[in-house]
Design a protein around this motif. Sequence first.
Motif, mmCIF file in Angstrom:
data_model
loop_
_atom_site.group_PDB
_atom_site.id
_atom_site.type_symbol
_atom_site.label_atom_id
_atom_site.label_comp_id
_atom_site.label_asym_id
_atom_site.label_seq_id
_atom_site.Cartn_x
_atom_site.Cartn_y
_atom_site.Cartn_z
ATOM 1 N N LYS A 153 6.486 17.104 -17.126
ATOM 2 C CA LYS A 153 7.920 17.054 -17.422
ATOM 3 C C LYS A 153 8.193 17.048 -18.929
ATOM 4 C CE LYS A 153 8.991 14.842 -13.040
ATOM 5 N NZ LYS A 153 8.946 13.560 -12.309
ATOM 6 N N ALA A 154 7.189 16.688 -19.689
ATOM 7 C CA ALA A 154 7.343 16.653 -21.150
ATOM 8 C C ALA A 154 7.006 18.000 -21.784
ATOM 9 C CB ALA A 154 6.415 15.583 -21.739
ATOM 10 N N MET A 212 4.076 13.035 -15.623
ATOM 11 C CA MET A 212 4.957 12.752 -16.775
ATOM 12 C C MET A 212 4.804 13.836 -17.850
ATOM 13 S SD MET A 212 6.879 9.818 -17.010
ATOM 14 C CE MET A 212 6.867 9.115 -18.676
ATOM 15 N N MET A 213 3.574 14.244 -18.077
ATOM 16 C CA MET A 213 3.344 15.253 -19.112
ATOM 17 C C MET A 213 3.846 16.628 -18.673
ATOM 18 S SD MET A 213 2.205 13.920 -21.898
ATOM 19 C CE MET A 213 3.264 12.511 -21.575
ATOM 20 N N VAL A 231 0.489 17.352 -25.486
ATOM 21 C CA VAL A 231 0.846 17.227 -24.075
ATOM 22 C C VAL A 231 -0.290 17.755 -23.197
ATOM 23 C CG1 VAL A 231 2.375 18.142 -22.275
ATOM 24 C CG2 VAL A 231 3.345 17.266 -24.406
ATOM 25 N N TYR A 280 0.270 10.292 -15.096
ATOM 26 C CA TYR A 280 0.291 10.831 -16.460
ATOM 27 C C TYR A 280 0.410 12.350 -16.448
ATOM 28 C CZ TYR A 280 -0.077 6.503 -18.988
ATOM 29 O OH TYR A 280 0.219 5.273 -19.521
#
Lengths: 154, 154
Positions: free
Chosen positions: B76-77, B73-74, B38, B70
């Motif tokens: 949140k990951a 999104m990452m 991540v 990106y």
Amino acid sequence: MNKVSQILVGGALGLSILTAASAADPKPQDTVDYRKSVYTIIGWNFAPIGAMMKGEVPFDAAAVVRHAQYVEMMSKAAPEGFTKGSGPDAVKDTEAKPEIWTNWDKFEAKMNDFQQEAAKLTEVAKGGNEGAIKAQFGKTAETCKACHKAFRKD
Amino acid sequence: MNKVSQILVGGALGLSILTAASAADPKPQDTVDYRKSVYTIIGWNFAPIGAMMKGEVPFDAAAVVRHAQYVEMMSKAAPEGFTKGSGPDAVKDTEAKPEIWTNWDKFEAKMNDFQQEAAKLTEVAKGGNEGAIKAQFGKTAETCKACHKAFRKD
């Protein structure tokens, strides 16, 4: 010092925190680290969908959507991890076969198959139908295997 | 055999292609590999925005949006990469400090700061104003550094 440290070293306002090398011109090893990371995240998200499909964990429609979205986003992130000069002639620790670059059109077609099926998986997941998700999960997995068979060392 | 191979081993229809261990119950090392991935992807996408902000490469509004998405999104990951039992007591090769788990509320607050600023970076990027992007890039970088300083070994 790792990559993120290199990026963040220095200035407080984000204007001088990048080393030139880390940004505009990634080294082959950085590219390999990136693409491995992409596939690690794909696996991390693909696996729990599969576990639901096998009945190992309870079906959770919202979780499937979330995981499928990550697989889709990563499928679109994968190609930039295969720039010329990042193959086994440049780095040791890669399972990527030279055929990726000598047969780029075929590789690109297989990558495109994966991207399309992964995008469909998100769509189908949003519908919430377990049977339809199972079918689309299978199709997506097939595109993984087809590309690995042709272009990855075991 | 790597993780993706484990996931894809076996059946042709995606129904029996998962090992139980790989899906429902990730091992500590899998979790560490995931969170490192991540952050690798965060760095990969954050760096070229910074290079543009420094004027090392030409400003490209569409590229900034893509990279910012990106990073968002990452961000949140990232949290699912810090499950209990994936700290330095369980795995050797991690820079995560035990304080993440002994001071979880503070860690979560810093993670939340990062997620919020990263989401704003995407928003601002969509506006296409280079000065505004530069300011928001700096704010986002600050949240990276604040969390690393508190919770990551150098």
